[in-house]
Design a protein around this motif. Structure first.
Motif, short mmCIF file in Angstrom:
data_model
loop_
_atom_site.label_atom_id
_atom_site.label_comp_id
_atom_site.label_asym_id
_atom_site.label_seq_id
_atom_site.Cartn_x
_atom_site.Cartn_y
_atom_site.Cartn_z
N SER A 511 48.25 54.89 -6.74
CA SER A 511 48.63 55.05 -8.13
C SER A 511 48.53 56.52 -8.54
O SER A 511 47.59 57.23 -8.16
CB SER A 511 47.75 54.20 -9.04
OG SER A 511 47.89 52.84 -8.75
N TYR A 512 49.50 56.95 -9.32
CA TYR A 512 49.44 58.31 -9.86
C TYR A 512 48.29 58.43 -10.85
O TYR A 512 47.58 59.43 -10.89
CB TYR A 512 50.76 58.66 -10.53
CG TYR A 512 50.78 60.00 -11.20
CD1 TYR A 512 50.69 61.17 -10.45
CD2 TYR A 512 50.91 60.12 -12.59
CE1 TYR A 512 50.71 62.42 -11.06
CE2 TYR A 512 50.92 61.34 -13.21
CZ TYR A 512 50.83 62.50 -12.43
OH TYR A 512 50.84 63.73 -13.05
N LYS A 513 48.10 57.38 -11.65
CA LYS A 513 46.98 57.31 -12.58
C LYS A 513 46.48 55.87 -12.62
O LYS A 513 47.25 54.93 -12.46
CB LYS A 513 47.39 57.75 -13.99
CG LYS A 513 47.66 59.24 -14.15
CD LYS A 513 47.96 59.59 -15.60
CE LYS A 513 48.22 61.08 -15.77
NZ LYS A 513 48.48 61.43 -17.19
N SER A 514 45.21 55.74 -12.89
CA SER A 514 44.62 54.41 -13.02
C SER A 514 43.44 54.48 -13.98
O SER A 514 42.97 55.57 -14.34
CB SER A 514 44.16 53.88 -11.66
OG SER A 514 43.20 54.75 -11.08
N GLY A 515 42.96 53.30 -14.38
CA GLY A 515 41.81 53.24 -15.26
C GLY A 515 42.07 53.88 -16.61
O GLY A 515 43.14 53.73 -17.21
N GLN A 516 41.10 54.63 -17.09
CA GLN A 516 41.18 55.22 -18.42
C GLN A 516 42.30 56.25 -18.52
O GLN A 516 42.97 56.36 -19.55
CB GLN A 516 39.84 55.86 -18.79
CG GLN A 516 39.76 56.36 -20.23
CD GLN A 516 39.97 55.24 -21.24
OE1 GLN A 516 39.56 54.11 -21.02
NE2 GLN A 516 40.64 55.55 -22.35
N THR A 517 42.51 57.04 -17.45
CA THR A 517 43.58 58.04 -17.50
C THR A 517 44.94 57.38 -17.61
O THR A 517 45.84 57.91 -18.27
CB THR A 517 43.53 58.93 -16.24
OG1 THR A 517 43.62 58.10 -15.07
CG2 THR A 517 42.24 59.73 -16.20
N ALA A 518 45.12 56.23 -16.98
CA ALA A 518 46.38 55.50 -17.10
C ALA A 518 46.52 54.93 -18.50
O ALA A 518 47.62 54.92 -19.08
CB ALA A 518 46.46 54.39 -16.07
N THR A 519 45.43 54.45 -19.07
CA THR A 519 45.46 53.89 -20.43
C THR A 519 45.93 54.94 -21.43
O THR A 519 46.65 54.62 -22.39
CB THR A 519 44.07 53.37 -20.82
OG1 THR A 519 43.67 52.36 -19.88
CG2 THR A 519 44.09 52.78 -22.22
N GLN A 520 45.53 56.20 -21.22
CA GLN A 520 45.94 57.26 -22.13
C GLN A 520 47.44 57.53 -22.08
O GLN A 520 47.98 58.16 -22.99
CB GLN A 520 45.16 58.53 -21.79
CG GLN A 520 43.66 58.41 -22.05
CD GLN A 520 42.89 59.61 -21.54
OE1 GLN A 520 43.46 60.51 -20.92
NE2 GLN A 520 41.59 59.63 -21.80
N SER A 521 48.09 57.09 -21.04
CA SER A 521 49.53 57.30 -20.90
C SER A 521 50.36 56.19 -21.54
O SER A 521 51.58 56.30 -21.62
CB SER A 521 49.91 57.40 -19.42
OG SER A 521 49.24 58.48 -18.80
N ILE A 522 49.70 55.12 -21.98
CA ILE A 522 50.42 53.98 -22.55
C ILE A 522 50.91 54.32 -23.95
O ILE A 522 50.15 54.82 -24.78
CB ILE A 522 49.52 52.74 -22.60
CG1 ILE A 522 49.08 52.35 -21.18
CG2 ILE A 522 50.22 51.57 -23.27
CD1 ILE A 522 48.08 51.22 -21.15
N PRO A 523 52.18 54.08 -24.26
CA PRO A 523 52.68 54.35 -25.62
C PRO A 523 51.90 53.53 -26.66
O PRO A 523 51.51 52.39 -26.40
CB PRO A 523 54.14 53.90 -25.55
CG PRO A 523 54.49 53.93 -24.11
CD PRO A 523 53.24 53.59 -23.37
N THR A 524 51.69 54.12 -27.81
CA THR A 524 50.95 53.43 -28.87
C THR A 524 51.87 52.73 -29.86
O THR A 524 51.45 51.80 -30.55
CB THR A 524 50.07 54.44 -29.64
OG1 THR A 524 50.91 55.50 -30.14
CG2 THR A 524 49.02 55.03 -28.71
#
Length: 769
Positions: A511-524
């Motif tokens: 994965s390029y990002k996972s966990g909390q760093t991936a969560t920060q990439s999710i649109p709000t």
């Protein structure tokens, strides 16, 4: 390796050393597809996107004159910078937008353009052989700036377009680097669905037949055996499937009519348009031609194929828009007739088994993005429904736009477990979908220009990190131009710097990002525009109204078994009318319990609803079919218009005939009101009408004086709510002295006569008498 990109049959080609061909079109600029609003526009009709040692370069150009005056004869020049290679995506975009100034001193060819009259256009072509000095002067591989320019000596008539051409590594003495891995995925969904008027009519009269998994296209009755779909299930999908079993248990009211049914959809209520057969054939040809092209299929759409293709995976049934569902909430969709179990992973797998004819078929499932964004709530919803992977098309990880191209995989946490979000690379996916990267990129207004940019952009991404292990995702769109998709796959599969891989490779990649760093990439934000929300609310309201009408018919109009047995109005009527119509056999086979029929109606409405609310937004007309279905129920019980009534006494009767087109008895109220106080009717009369029959009820009329009145007749359900059409009957009274009135006058006259006789015999007589 040698190949060239060609989108249209070019005009007669000629080498630059000879006289290049030119011809003037007789069609107007407005109707022949000008790619620009400018008075003078250069449109790239075809072009070589990738140069190899043997390909040479060829292009076909059309020059449009949309001005009011003729365009003097001029010269079209194609030039490039053989020594320059783009190393920055910013520089590449600036060049595409016409904002960068890069010299293009190497002229590939020129051609004379004849005079172009106002509203006309001219087509020219240039061919550069592979052994030309200009092409041999390219010593480095990669994307090169390419310029198309037109001039006739008049400044206002000049025009230019910035484009690209990419030199492959073929034939160059350069160090080889690992190819960039790339996965291309095509959603296999219908371009549009339409409601079936014949299915609506069959349901109304009770002749609709629903077999599990019946095809919704004209090929649905095919008896040909479907081939077995290969199984490529993974352990994560098995877990996801079990996690969705709880939601499957809360199936909609429509799915209970048959224990053998493997779907919760009444497939014959929606059909494909007339072009579906051609589209399906071309989809099959494309998948067969490029086995590496990954396909994610709507399992309900797969059921419409006479022989379904081998696909990589499946998406949610009917391409249901999960992102919009998450933005609105489940209650709005439940009111519209869509239960969660209609689109969960377990039902998608069952629909796949129906499509393939193999009860053991199982494929990886992917939640396909709808019109909105994959917000945390949307991902939670998809994971709860059993989908362990999602395909993101736009606006995911927008903070990574400036980063180097990277593996398109994020692992995010949801309330139901981890979710793999496979994110499509934005620029490459736009170009693969036959769309320009920006509105300012003039060359990308044509397919040839977009292909040239696609190949140049992919080469740039490989050059950014030539030794990094990455897997990029390119996502096409459901309404893909299949001819353009063919060109995309042809170019990508032959590019020496690319390696096409499958979805399994992307899913297994780090994965390029996972966990909390991936969560920060999710649109709000949901990403739904105000117009999209308005259209969604309109569809939900219309579908909820049709669902309510079916429920109302079931509870307040359809006769209960007890009412049918106790009603004196219908005694012996149903059988007699069935014999008269000649359908006694069918009526005799009709079940006494209407719940199965109501379930079919509800199932049909729900099927229309889930197809209406798909991720394409192209099925906005389907709610009208649901309204038609509900309207057919209410209009199927109606008053037969009656002739005017003439009354010559104080009392009379108004006959009212009520018809029932449905396969089960109904129990309604006939309501009557007049616009006169002297001529009135009985206000209400309850009536029971057997299946496929008509019954007459009489309403008493009372007249106090001669005159005229209008009686308004309307049907009410058992809750007193009116439905159907109001009918007006004219009542005319010509009251005469008859009956009780005449008898009373005669009695009074007789009394007075007797009194006269009594007085005559009992009065005192005068002496003279």
């Amino acid at each position: 390796m040698a190949f060239a990109t060609t989108f249209t049959a070019p005009a007669a080609h000629a080498a630059t050393t000879a006289s290049p061909s030119a011809s003037t079109s007789q069609s107007s600029a407005g109707t022949s597809g000008s790619c620009s609003d400018a008075d003078v526009a250069i449109c790239v009709q075809s072009a070589t996107a990738v140069l190899t040692s043997t390909s040479g370069y060829s292009t076909s150009i059309r020059i449009f004159n949309s001005g009011d005056d003729s365009l003097k004869a001029g010269t079209l020049t194609v030039s490039m910078n053989a020594m320059y290679s783009f190393t920055s995506r910013v520089d590449m975009q600036d060049w595409a937008n016409g904002d960068a100034h890069i010299p293009t001193q190497s002229v590939l060819g020129t051609v004379q353009v004849p005079e172009i009259k106002a509203g006309k256009n001219a087509s020219v072509s240039i061919v550069v052989p592979a052994d030309s000095t200009q092409l041999k002067s390219i010593f480095s591989w990669g994307p090169k700036p390419l310029l198309f320019s037109y001039s006739n000596g008049i400044e206002k008539d000049g025009a230019s377009v910035n484009s690209f051409v990419t030199r492959s590594t073929d034939g160059l003495k350069t160090a080889g680097t690992p190819a960039l891995s790339m996965t291309v995925v095509l959603p296999l969904t219908a371009s549009s669905w339409s409601g079936s008027a014949s299915a609506v009519k069959e349901l109304q009269v009770g002749t609709g037949k629903q077999s599990s998994g019946s095809s919704s296209s004209s090929s649905s009755d095919s008896k040909q055996t479907k081939p077995t779909q290969s199984s490529t299930s993974s352990g994560t999908d098995a877990t996801a499937s079990s996690s969705s079993s709880s939601s499957s248990s809360s199936s909609s009211q429509a799915g209970s009519d048959s224990s053998d049914s493997d779907t919760e959809h009444y497939s014959s209520i929606v059909t494909l348009n007339e072009k579906a057969e051609t589209t399906q054939r071309r989809q099959l040809e494309l998948l067969k031609k490029y086995p590496i092209l990954q396909s994610i299929a709507d399992p309900l759409y797969l059921q419409t194929f006479p022989i379904p293709p081998q696909v990589t995976g499946i998406m949610q049934p009917a391409d249901f828009d999960i992102t919009a569902f998450a933005a609105k909430g489940s209650s709005a969709y439940a009111n519209a007739g869509i239960s969660d179990s209609m689109w969960d992973n377990s039902l998608a797998q069952k629909a796949l088994q129906t499509a393939t004819g193999d009860s053991n078929s199982k494929l990886d499932s992917y939640a396909w993005q709808g019109k909105g964004n994959w917000t945390q709530r949307a991902l939670d919803t998809a994971r709860k429904q059993g989908y362990s992977a999602a395909i993101s098309l736009t606006d995911f990880a927008s903070d990574d736009d400036s980063a180097s191209a990277h593996t398109g995989k994020y692992t995010v946490k949801t309330a139901s477990g981890d979710m793999s979000v496979l994110v499509a690379q934005k620029q490459l996916s736009l170009l693969a979908q036959n769309a320009a990267t920006t509105k300012s990129a003039d060359a990308e207004t044509t397919s040839a220009g977009r292909i040239a940019r696609l190949m140049a952009q992919s080469a740039l991404y490989q050059m950014e990190q030539p030794y990094a292990e990455r897997v990029l995702l390119i996502a096409m769109k459901s309404s893909e131009d299949l001819a353009y998709a063919d060109q995309v796959m042809s170019n990508l599969s032959q590019a020496s710097w690319l390696k096409l891989t499958d979805l399994a490779t992307l899913k297994k990649a780090e994965s390029y990002k996972s966990g909390q760093t991936a969560t920060q990439s999710i649109p709000t934000a949901s990403g739904l525009s105000s117009s999209e929300l308005m259209a969604l609310n309109s569809s939900l309201s219309a579908l909820a109204a049709s669902k309510d009408d079916i429920s109302r018919f079931s509870t307040s109009i359809l006769s209960s078994k007890e009412q049918s047995e106790s009603s004196p109005t219908t005694s012996g009527t149903s059988d007699a009318q069935a014999l008269a119509r000649g359908d006694a056999a069918q009526t005799g086979q009709q079940s006494d319990d209407a719940s199965g029929w109501i379930s079919q109606l509800s199932l049909a409405q729900s099927t229309i609803a889930i197809h209406s609310l798909d991720g394409t937004g192209r099925n906005s007309s389907l709610p009208s079919t649901a309204a038609q279905l509900a309207g057919a129920l209410l209009s199927g019980v109606r008053i037969t218009p009656s002739e005017s009534v003439t009354v010559v006494t104080e009392t009379a009767s108004l006959p009212v005939t009520v018809s029932n087109d449905h396969p089960y008895a109904v129990h309604v109220i006939v309501s009557s009101k007049t616009d006169s106080a002297e001529i009135v009717t009985s206000r209400e009369a309850q009536i029971e009408i057997p299946a496929h029959s008509e019954v007459q009820v009489t309403l008493p009329i009372r007249v106090a004086a001669a005159g005229k009145a209008n009686a308004s007749l309307v049907l009410l359900d058992r809750k007193g709510q009116a439905f159907g059409t109001t009918h007006t009957t004219r009542i005319t009274s010509t009251l005469r002295l008859s009956d009780m009135s005449g008898l009373a006058i005669l009695v009074v006259a007789g009394i007075f006569g007797l009194l006269g006789l009594w007085r005559q015999f009992n009065r005192k007589k005068d002496p003279d008498e």
